[in-house]
Design a protein around this motif. Structure first.
Motif, PDB file in Angstrom:
ATOM      1  N   HIS A   5       0.829  -1.200   0.000  1.00  0.00           N
ATOM      2  CA  HIS A   5       0.000   0.000   0.000  1.00  0.00           C
ATOM      3  C   HIS A   5       0.867   1.255   0.000  1.00  0.00           C
ATOM      4  CE1 HIS A   5      -3.788  -2.026   0.250  1.00  0.00           C
ATOM      5  NE2 HIS A   5      -3.412  -2.702   1.329  1.00  0.00           N
ATOM      6  N   TRP A   9       0.947   4.304  -2.934  1.00  0.00           N
ATOM      7  CA  TRP A   9       0.835   5.748  -2.688  1.00  0.00           C
ATOM      8  C   TRP A   9       2.067   6.485  -3.205  1.00  0.00           C
ATOM      9  CZ3 TRP A   9      -3.540   8.014  -1.904  1.00  0.00           C
ATOM     10  CH2 TRP A   9      -4.583   7.307  -1.329  1.00  0.00           C
ATOM     11  N   SER A  51      -3.438  -0.233  -3.365  1.00  0.00           N
ATOM     12  CA  SER A  51      -4.531  -0.029  -2.425  1.00  0.00           C
ATOM     13  C   SER A  51      -5.733   0.563  -3.153  1.00  0.00           C
ATOM     14  CB  SER A  51      -4.102   0.897  -1.292  1.00  0.00           C
ATOM     15  OG  SER A  51      -3.925   2.205  -1.773  1.00  0.00           O
ATOM     16  N   LYS A  52      -6.902   0.260  -2.632  1.00  0.00           N
ATOM     17  CA  LYS A  52      -8.130   0.751  -3.252  1.00  0.00           C
ATOM     18  C   LYS A  52      -8.235   2.271  -3.148  1.00  0.00           C
ATOM     19  CE  LYS A  52     -10.795  -3.447  -2.788  1.00  0.00           C
ATOM     20  NZ  LYS A  52     -10.725  -3.850  -4.151  1.00  0.00           N
ATOM     21  N   GLY A  53      -7.678   2.845  -2.086  1.00  0.00           N
ATOM     22  CA  GLY A  53      -7.705   4.296  -1.934  1.00  0.00           C
ATOM     23  C   GLY A  53      -6.882   5.002  -2.995  1.00  0.00           C
ATOM     24  N   ALA A  56      -8.710   4.759  -6.257  1.00  0.00           N
ATOM     25  CA  ALA A  56      -9.875   5.648  -6.272  1.00  0.00           C
ATOM     26  C   ALA A  56      -9.451   7.094  -6.515  1.00  0.00           C
ATOM     27  CB  ALA A  56     -10.644   5.528  -4.960  1.00  0.00           C
ATOM     28  N   ILE A  57      -8.358   7.511  -5.898  1.00  0.00           N
ATOM     29  CA  ILE A  57      -7.875   8.883  -6.116  1.00  0.00           C
ATOM     30  C   ILE A  57      -7.435   9.071  -7.562  1.00  0.00           C
ATOM     31  CG2 ILE A  57      -5.977  10.460  -5.562  1.00  0.00           C
ATOM     32  CD1 ILE A  57      -6.341   9.687  -2.663  1.00  0.00           C
TER      33      ILE A  57
END
Length: 124
Positions: A5, A9, A51-53, A56-57
């Protein structure tokens, strides 16, 4: 957060910084584009570990970019038509000049639809 993750990022940050660098530091635009391409290839290879976050961003930012681009072109579809004529003449496809207004409106609609689908995570 686990290691994958954090890597996802970092990849998002590198992509954003490279995109900003392409625009604001034109003398190094080639290097920033190479970094973007390598980052894209790494993201394709390791996409299951992102990561899904972060995804999504990225999806939301890309969708907003499509919506903004469609809005800018939608304000002046005739300007888009003239620019499209220039491109068609440069690529020796002047036979399509009669259809450029329809093509420009279709392109604007496609950008809006794709942008909204990306922002709201839906399929048309």
């Amino acid at each position: 957060m686990n290691k994958t993750h954090i890597i996802s990022w970092i990849s998002v940050g590198i992509a954003l910084l490279s995109a900003v660098g392409v625009y604001f530091v034109p003398e190094y635009a080639t290097w920033f584009l190479i970094i973007l391409i390598v980052n894209f290839l790494i993201a394709l290879i390791y996409r299951k570990h992102f990561s899904k976050g972060a995804l999504a961003i990225c999806r939301t930012l890309l969708g907003l970019l499509f919506i903004f681009s469609g809005f800018v072109k939608g304000v002046d579809p005739l300007g888009t038509q003239f620019k499209m004529i220039d491109y068609l003449e440069a690529y020796n496809m002047a036979w399509l000049n009669e259809a450029t207004l329809v093509l420009s409106v279709l392109m604007i609609l496609a950008e809006f639809i794709v942008g909204f689908c990306l922002v709201f995570n839906t399929l048309p």
